[in-house]
Design an enzyme around this catalytic site. Structure first.
Site, PDB file in Angstrom:
ATOM      1  N   LYS A 139      -3.518  -3.279   4.305  1.00  0.00           N
ATOM      2  CA  LYS A 139      -3.495  -2.098   5.372  1.00  0.00           C
ATOM      3  C   LYS A 139      -2.867  -2.558   6.692  1.00  0.00           C
ATOM      4  CE  LYS A 139      -6.886   1.161   3.666  1.00  0.00           C
ATOM      5  NZ  LYS A 139      -8.102   1.893   3.592  1.00  0.00           N
ATOM      6  N   LYS A 177      -2.904   1.413 -10.993  1.00  0.00           N
ATOM      7  CA  LYS A 177      -3.987   2.151 -10.853  1.00  0.00           C
ATOM      8  C   LYS A 177      -3.779   3.671 -10.596  1.00  0.00           C
ATOM      9  CE  LYS A 177      -8.015   2.336  -8.146  1.00  0.00           C
ATOM     10  NZ  LYS A 177      -9.095   1.398  -6.794  1.00  0.00           N
ATOM     11  N   LYS A 218      -4.444   8.433  -5.235  1.00  0.00           N
ATOM     12  CA  LYS A 218      -4.064   9.714  -4.937  1.00  0.00           C
ATOM     13  C   LYS A 218      -3.077   9.257  -3.706  1.00  0.00           C
ATOM     14  CE  LYS A 218      -8.447   9.007  -2.467  1.00  0.00           C
ATOM     15  NZ  LYS A 218      -9.700   9.329  -2.594  1.00  0.00           N
TER      16      LYS A 218
END
Ligand code: TRP
Length: 332
Positions: free
Chosen positions: A116, A198, A201
């Site tokens: 991140k 995977k 969203k």
């Protein structure tokens, strides 16, 4: 016969955008199933969500929708507690304490933090860094025996265990040391466009993922466009990631085995199979979407439910926090 005390499960999900079919088949369906055997406490982790910048109006709607969706999939508040993290102040309080028992070096090694820091390079805030201490607080406040987490959260659960053990070694048994929970079933749903990844969203390509709340037409379109291979034979095999993924989804929503599915589509080609998978997913999601729509018509009801649930969670959290504070030396 003396009734055995049920083990306690704790899990949480962030209210970040639309939940996907992957979230449903991989995690939420298990949340629902576990209610039969365990005492379950589930949370909408809205405090974790502000480690990345949120637009207030969207954020408010996402918290509300995530709460309603968890009810719609079958979290049953007559058996389980389902609350919103920010409603129970003890989460922030224990997170601060645990920050002081978590090492800079440990947090620096978290792969999610490292990732991140790159994907949100303009906002590498301290909350992003200490995120695992808040997650540890969530889990430890409720003395959870087991925590179902996806692969991406395993490292955070390991850190939670390390912090709990460290605290207990200093002060005696304060926290239950939680075990990871690997559910018996639980599909690992992959992207429809790149089945080596995977389903997520945050994928820029909207055809890569199906939201639980997607309209039937959109779901069908996404399955029709799903990436497959050139063999044109529905069978589960290495190197057939796209078909394997569709088979996994179809198996998860119909309960059929791979063998049955291979028989059903022998000689039929991929077009047919994709339609069948799309339709089965539409039918699985239909009742959830209907319940969700009903719930969203009644915000007062939803509010009464989340308030009542926060009131059930709070005394459990308060007791653990007080115990930890007393041990540290705080006076009351
Ligand atoms: N960090 C988790 C995620 O992003 C959500 C979460 C917050 C969580 N607190 C938790 C999961 C406690 C399990 C237990 O998926």
């Amino acid at each position: 016969m003396e009734e055995q005390k049920k083990q306690r499960i704790y899990s949480a999900i962030q209210p970040s955008g639309m939940l996907t079919l992957g979230n449903y088949l991989g995690a939420l369906r298990n949340w629902v199933a576990m209610q039969d055997e365990y005492e379950c406490i589930y949370t909408v982790a809205d405090l974790h969500a502000i480690t990345v910048r949120q637009t207030p109006a969207d954020f408010r709607r996402q918290i509300l929708e995530t709460y309603a969706l968890l009810l719609a999939v079958g979290v049953d508040t007559s058996r389980s507690i389902l609350f919103i993290q920010s409603h129970v102040a003890e989460h922030s309080q224990l997170a601060w304490l645990l920050n002081c028992y978590t090492q800079f070096g440990e947090l620096s090694r978290m792969t999610q933090f490292k990732e991140k820091s790159i994907s949100h390079a303009d906002n590498v805030n301290a909350g992003l860094f200490t995120y695992p201490a808040l997650m540890a607080a969530d889990i430890l406040l409720y003395q959870a025996d087991r925590v179902p987490v996806g692969h991406d959260q395993k490292q955070h659960l390991e850190l939670t265990r390390d912090v709990a053990i460290r605290f207990n070694n200093l002060y005696g048994d304060v926290f239950t040391v939680p075990e990871p929970f690997i559910p018996k079933t639980g599909a690992r749903v992959k992207s429809l466009q790149d089945p080596t990844q995977k389903m997520s969203k945050s994928d820029a390509n909207p055809n890569a993922w199906v939201a639980i709340l997607d309209k039937p037409d959109d779901i069908m379109r996404k399955f029709k466009r799903a990436v497959t291979d050139s063999e044109s034979c529905v069978r589960y095999a290495e190197g057939k990631d796209g078909i394997n993924n569709l088979m996994e989804i179809y198996a998860a929503v119909t309960g059929k085995t791979y063998q049955t599915i291979e028989g059903e589509f022998a000689g039929k080609g991929y077009g047919n199979f994709k339609l069948a998978v799309g339709e089965a997913v539409v039918e699985t999601l239909r009742p959830i979407q209907a319940t969700f729509a009903d719930l969203m018509k009644n915000k007062d009801y939803l509010q009464s439910v989340w308030r009542e649930n926060a009131q059930k969670a709070e005394p459990i959290a308060r007791r653990t926090l007080a115990k930890a504070m007393k041990k540290i030396g705080y006076i009351f």
